[in-house]
Motif scaffolding. Structure first.
Motif, PDB file in Angstrom:
ATOM      1  N   TRP A  29       6.138 -64.206 -59.045  1.00  0.00           N
ATOM      2  CA  TRP A  29       6.795 -64.715 -57.852  1.00  0.00           C
ATOM      3  C   TRP A  29       8.039 -65.533 -58.194  1.00  0.00           C
ATOM      4  N   LEU A  30       7.954 -66.331 -59.243  1.00  0.00           N
ATOM      5  CA  LEU A  30       9.050 -67.228 -59.568  1.00  0.00           C
ATOM      6  C   LEU A  30      10.158 -66.574 -60.395  1.00  0.00           C
ATOM      7  N   TRP A  31       9.828 -65.672 -61.334  1.00  0.00           N
ATOM      8  CA  TRP A  31      10.840 -65.227 -62.287  1.00  0.00           C
ATOM      9  C   TRP A  31      11.281 -63.775 -62.152  1.00  0.00           C
ATOM     10  N   LEU A  32      10.522 -62.950 -61.476  1.00  0.00           N
ATOM     11  CA  LEU A  32      10.919 -61.549 -61.342  1.00  0.00           C
ATOM     12  C   LEU A  32      11.675 -61.349 -60.032  1.00  0.00           C
ATOM     13  N   GLU A  33      12.779 -60.616 -60.083  1.00  0.00           N
ATOM     14  CA  GLU A  33      13.545 -60.298 -58.890  1.00  0.00           C
ATOM     15  C   GLU A  33      13.769 -58.800 -58.833  1.00  0.00           C
ATOM     16  N   PRO A  34      13.768 -58.233 -57.626  1.00  0.00           N
ATOM     17  CA  PRO A  34      14.040 -56.797 -57.538  1.00  0.00           C
ATOM     18  C   PRO A  34      15.511 -56.539 -57.843  1.00  0.00           C
ATOM     19  N   PRO A  35      15.832 -55.329 -58.271  1.00  0.00           N
ATOM     20  CA  PRO A  35      17.247 -55.027 -58.526  1.00  0.00           C
ATOM     21  C   PRO A  35      18.058 -55.129 -57.236  1.00  0.00           C
ATOM     22  N   LYS A  36      19.328 -55.478 -57.353  1.00  0.00           N
ATOM     23  CA  LYS A  36      20.176 -55.715 -56.186  1.00  0.00           C
ATOM     24  C   LYS A  36      20.290 -54.508 -55.263  1.00  0.00           C
ATOM     25  N   PRO A  37      20.607 -53.315 -55.743  1.00  0.00           N
ATOM     26  CA  PRO A  37      20.736 -52.193 -54.799  1.00  0.00           C
ATOM     27  C   PRO A  37      19.396 -51.526 -54.493  1.00  0.00           C
TER      28      PRO A  37
END
Length: 161
Positions: A29-37
């Protein structure tokens, strides 16, 4: 006595698994982000098809708007005023002619003196009262007065002295 007693090793293992899942969920939840596009508009495969889609004519809705304005679907005017009562069959609306003879604007009272040439009557109309033609005097100032017509519209008339 306790029928659902778990062996101590199994309980300890369950707590470790729960702690591992909680820490993994928190770290994700804190460190993973989905790719922008991740979500975006697709680029057209065929340039001609894209130009044809953008060249589609917008529908003309003027006729539909005119019908909706005429129908009075909700029983009120667009400004929220109630509709004027329709005349009974065979009745003709009589036009009442009146003239402003004088206006009285003082701190204590405000009224118009109206003269009706047909009946030769002079009538005093205070703010908030109905005029001879069915409109209502809603505001009286030194150089103008405002009436609300029977159809709900507002009319401002200037008084030149």
């Amino acid at each position: 006595m306790n029928q659902l007693a778990l062996p101590p090793g199994l309980l300890r293992l369950g707590l470790w698994v729960l702690l591992a899942w909680t820490l993994g969920a928190l770290a994700s939840w804190l460190w993973l982000e989905p790719p922008k596009p991740l979500v975006a508009a697709r680029k057209p495969q065929n340039l001609a098809a894209a130009q044809a889609a953008s060249a589609l004519a917008r529908p003309v809705i003027a006729l539909d708007l005119a019908v909706l304005e005429r129908v009075k679907l909700w029983g009120v005017e667009r400004n929220g005023q109630a509709l004027a009562a329709p005349l009974a069959a065979g009745m003709v609306e009589k036009k009442v002619i009146w003239n402003v003879m004088a206006r009285v604007v003082s701190p204590k009272e405000r009224y118009l003196l109206l003269y009706q040439p047909e009946s030769k009557v002079i009538q005093q109309i205070r703010v908030g009262e109905k005029m001879p033609d069915g409109s209502k005097l809603i505001k009286l100032e030194l150089n103008e007065f405002t009436v609300r017509l029977p159809d709900g519209k507002t009319r401002i008339t200037e008084i030149n002295s």
